[in-house]
Design an enzyme around this catalytic site. Sequence first.
Site, PDB file in Angstrom:
ATOM      1  CG  HIS A  52      -5.902  52.877  -3.536  1.00 12.20           C
ATOM      2  ND1 HIS A  52      -5.040  53.930  -3.641  1.00 12.20           N
ATOM      3  CD2 HIS A  52      -6.832  53.246  -2.626  1.00 12.20           C
ATOM      4  CE1 HIS A  52      -5.444  54.891  -2.845  1.00 12.20           C
ATOM      5  NE2 HIS A  52      -6.520  54.502  -2.201  1.00 12.20           N
TER       6      HIS A  52
HETATM    7  P1  TYD Z   1     -10.211  56.494  -1.648  1.00 14.18           P
HETATM    8  O1  TYD Z   1      -9.183  57.257  -2.408  1.00 14.18           O
HETATM    9  O2  TYD Z   1     -10.467  55.077  -2.023  1.00 14.18           O
HETATM   10  O3  TYD Z   1      -9.887  56.564  -0.084  1.00 14.18           O
HETATM   11  P2  TYD Z   1      -8.612  56.024   0.725  1.00 14.18           P
HETATM   12  O4  TYD Z   1      -7.530  55.737  -0.248  1.00 14.18           O
HETATM   13  O5  TYD Z   1      -8.273  57.114   1.651  1.00 14.18           O
HETATM   14  O6  TYD Z   1      -9.058  54.830   1.502  1.00 14.18           O
HETATM   15  O7  TYD Z   1     -11.563  57.345  -1.722  1.00 14.18           O
HETATM   16  C1  TYD Z   1     -12.709  57.006  -0.935  1.00 14.18           C
HETATM   17  C2  TYD Z   1     -13.920  57.608  -1.624  1.00 14.18           C
HETATM   18  O8  TYD Z   1     -13.832  59.024  -1.656  1.00 14.18           O
HETATM   19  C3  TYD Z   1     -14.096  57.145  -3.055  1.00 14.18           C
HETATM   20  O9  TYD Z   1     -15.477  56.913  -3.265  1.00 14.18           O
HETATM   21  C4  TYD Z   1     -13.673  58.336  -3.895  1.00 14.18           C
HETATM   22  C5  TYD Z   1     -13.923  59.519  -2.998  1.00 14.18           C
HETATM   23  N1  TYD Z   1     -12.929  60.590  -3.191  1.00 14.18           N
HETATM   24  C6  TYD Z   1     -13.286  61.732  -3.875  1.00 14.18           C
HETATM   25  O10 TYD Z   1     -14.439  61.878  -4.350  1.00 14.18           O
HETATM   26  N2  TYD Z   1     -12.364  62.728  -4.035  1.00 14.18           N
HETATM   27  C7  TYD Z   1     -11.114  62.620  -3.539  1.00 14.18           C
HETATM   28  O11 TYD Z   1     -10.282  63.548  -3.695  1.00 14.18           O
HETATM   29  C8  TYD Z   1     -10.741  61.413  -2.841  1.00 14.18           C
HETATM   30  C9  TYD Z   1      -9.358  61.214  -2.287  1.00 14.18           C
HETATM   31  C10 TYD Z   1     -11.678  60.432  -2.697  1.00 14.18           C
END
Ligand code: TYD
Length: 136
Positions: A52
């Site tokens: 993303h």
């Molecule tokens: P995401 O940022 O999509 O993870 P990555 O980029 O590492 O694969 O986040 C995964 C899930 O965690 C999503 O449901 C949002 C949640 N999240 C939070 O609640 N707080 C945070 O600070 C982060 C980074 C994610």
Amino acid sequence: MNLSQCRIIELPKILDDRGNLTFIEECTHIPFEIKRAYWIYDVPGGEFRGSHAYKKLHEFIIALSGSFDVLLDDGYEKKKYSLNRSYYGLYVPNMIWKSLENFSTNALCLILSSEVYKEEDYIRNYEDFKRANSQF
Ligand code: TYD
């Protein structure tokens, strides 16, 4: 934004026979104020994270332990960085598509972020990202 704005930043290293020490200060070693820190760990073999971009958020990614690859894409070019030391990290500004993959066993990935978590700041669709980035 484009890939030339992404860069490895080396952090201070205090070498000591008792064990080494590295530190980071917002706006000194990295070009933003730290609003949030989170870490990724216990990643099963073959899994990847990310895929993303962020509209506003800047971040700094460190392999505190183990190793992993960061794939960056500005919509025109792609570049891969392998992170495997705790005394440097990768600065990634907003509007760069990012994936993390090839995690080693016991990899610990620390991410320092310029914004608190806001789902509205994510661009999770690659075509939307390309369209938005061409307007920047
Ligand atoms: P995401 O940022 O999509 O993870 P990555 O980029 O590492 O694969 O986040 C995964 C899930 O965690 C999503 O449901 C949002 C949640 N999240 C939070 O609640 N707080 C945070 O600070 C982060 C980074 C994610």
